[in-house]
Design a protein around this motif. Structure first.
Motif, mmCIF file in Angstrom:
data_model
loop_
_atom_site.group_PDB
_atom_site.id
_atom_site.type_symbol
_atom_site.label_atom_id
_atom_site.label_comp_id
_atom_site.label_asym_id
_atom_site.label_seq_id
_atom_site.Cartn_x
_atom_site.Cartn_y
_atom_site.Cartn_z
ATOM 1 N N ASN A 26 0.790 -1.228 0.000
ATOM 2 C CA ASN A 26 0.000 0.000 0.000
ATOM 3 C C ASN A 26 0.823 1.279 0.000
ATOM 4 O OD1 ASN A 26 -2.802 -0.996 0.049
ATOM 5 N ND2 ASN A 26 -2.112 -1.988 1.924
ATOM 6 N N GLU A 82 -8.089 12.386 -1.840
ATOM 7 C CA GLU A 82 -9.254 11.589 -2.216
ATOM 8 C C GLU A 82 -8.833 10.319 -2.951
ATOM 9 O OE1 GLU A 82 -9.058 14.879 -3.074
ATOM 10 O OE2 GLU A 82 -10.645 15.834 -1.908
ATOM 11 N N SER A 83 -7.864 10.469 -3.849
ATOM 12 C CA SER A 83 -7.370 9.327 -4.613
ATOM 13 C C SER A 83 -6.672 8.314 -3.707
ATOM 14 C CB SER A 83 -6.423 9.804 -5.710
ATOM 15 O OG SER A 83 -5.869 8.724 -6.399
ATOM 16 N N ARG A 85 -7.084 7.856 -0.475
ATOM 17 C CA ARG A 85 -8.092 7.237 0.387
ATOM 18 C C ARG A 85 -8.889 6.200 -0.402
ATOM 19 N NH1 ARG A 85 -13.542 8.165 1.680
ATOM 20 N NH2 ARG A 85 -14.050 7.699 3.869
ATOM 21 N N SER A 86 -9.308 6.554 -1.614
ATOM 22 C CA SER A 86 -10.102 5.633 -2.442
ATOM 23 C C SER A 86 -9.325 4.369 -2.783
ATOM 24 C CB SER A 86 -10.549 6.323 -3.724
ATOM 25 O OG SER A 86 -11.449 7.358 -3.429
ATOM 26 N N GLN A 87 -8.034 4.510 -3.092
ATOM 27 C CA GLN A 87 -7.215 3.339 -3.409
ATOM 28 C C GLN A 87 -7.192 2.362 -2.243
ATOM 29 O OE1 GLN A 87 -3.250 4.099 -4.989
ATOM 30 N NE2 GLN A 87 -4.010 5.998 -5.932
ATOM 31 N N ILE A 89 -9.412 2.181 0.323
ATOM 32 C CA ILE A 89 -10.761 1.646 0.555
ATOM 33 C C ILE A 89 -11.052 0.515 -0.429
ATOM 34 C CG2 ILE A 89 -13.229 2.190 0.328
ATOM 35 C CD1 ILE A 89 -12.573 4.913 1.633
ATOM 36 N N SER A 90 -10.596 0.656 -1.678
ATOM 37 C CA SER A 90 -10.830 -0.396 -2.673
ATOM 38 C C SER A 90 -10.125 -1.698 -2.305
ATOM 39 C CB SER A 90 -10.399 0.066 -4.067
ATOM 40 O OG SER A 90 -8.992 0.088 -4.178
ATOM 41 N N LYS A 91 -9.138 -1.624 -1.405
ATOM 42 C CA LYS A 91 -8.429 -2.810 -0.917
ATOM 43 C C LYS A 91 -8.944 -3.239 0.457
ATOM 44 C CE LYS A 91 -4.167 -1.680 -3.344
ATOM 45 N NZ LYS A 91 -2.720 -1.426 -3.167
ATOM 46 N N ASN A 92 -10.131 -2.727 0.811
ATOM 47 C CA ASN A 92 -10.783 -3.055 2.083
ATOM 48 C C ASN A 92 -10.011 -2.583 3.314
ATOM 49 O OD1 ASN A 92 -13.065 -4.299 0.914
ATOM 50 N ND2 ASN A 92 -11.797 -6.100 0.507
ATOM 51 N N GLU A 97 -12.883 9.643 7.527
ATOM 52 C CA GLU A 97 -13.173 10.764 6.631
ATOM 53 C C GLU A 97 -11.954 11.676 6.497
ATOM 54 O OE1 GLU A 97 -15.965 11.023 4.816
ATOM 55 O OE2 GLU A 97 -16.476 9.083 5.719
ATOM 56 N N CYS A 109 -6.146 12.126 6.511
ATOM 57 C CA CYS A 109 -7.111 11.034 6.555
ATOM 58 C C CYS A 109 -6.473 9.855 7.292
ATOM 59 C CB CYS A 109 -7.513 10.616 5.142
ATOM 60 S SG CYS A 109 -8.803 9.377 5.113
#
Length: 125
Positions: A26, A82-83, A85-87, A89-92, A97, A109
């Motif tokens: 990560n 945002e990017s 964080r999203s990466q 989250i996509s890996k659980n 926030e 974050c």
């Protein structure tokens, strides 16, 4: 007075391999030392050491439980918050926030690794 520079932060872990994989995959940290109970990762200007808990502590721990602690590792990232964080989250990966403070030039974050250690993404506004 002693002049000191941070060289390494050590996290004690139930499963060193899982944490090593988490931080390498990560955050693109590089492994610089590794054996069965220890991994040293280069995190830029400092290192992160992952050390397996002693057997006397492992026997008393619930392997499904995350631990509350007072340590947070902060990673300044090179993508927008945002990017990043999203990466994750996509890996659980559990992420909180995005936040900032008045007159503070960074977005922040927090998230948690597989053993419940808190880390923070930090990105310039």
């Amino acid at each position: 007075m002693i002049n000191a520079q941070l060289e390494t932060i050590i996290l004690y872990a139930k499963n060193v391999q899982i944490l090593k994989n988490f931080y390498v995959e990560n955050f693109n940290l590089k492994v610089i030392e590794e054996d069965q109970i220890w991994v040293l990762l280069n995190a830029g200007s400092a290192n992160i050491g992952l050390h397996r808990m002693g057997e006397e502590y492992l026997e008393k721990t619930d392997t499904t439980r995350s631990y509350d602690n007072n340590t947070k590792i902060v990673f300044e990232i090179d993508v927008d918050i945002e990017s990043g964080r999203s990466q994750l989250i996509s890996k659980n990966v559990h992420m909180r926030e995005i936040k900032t403070f008045d007159n503070y030039p960074f977005w922040l974050c927090d998230g948690t690794d597989p053993e419940g250690n808190v880390f923070q993404l930090k990105c310039k506004k």
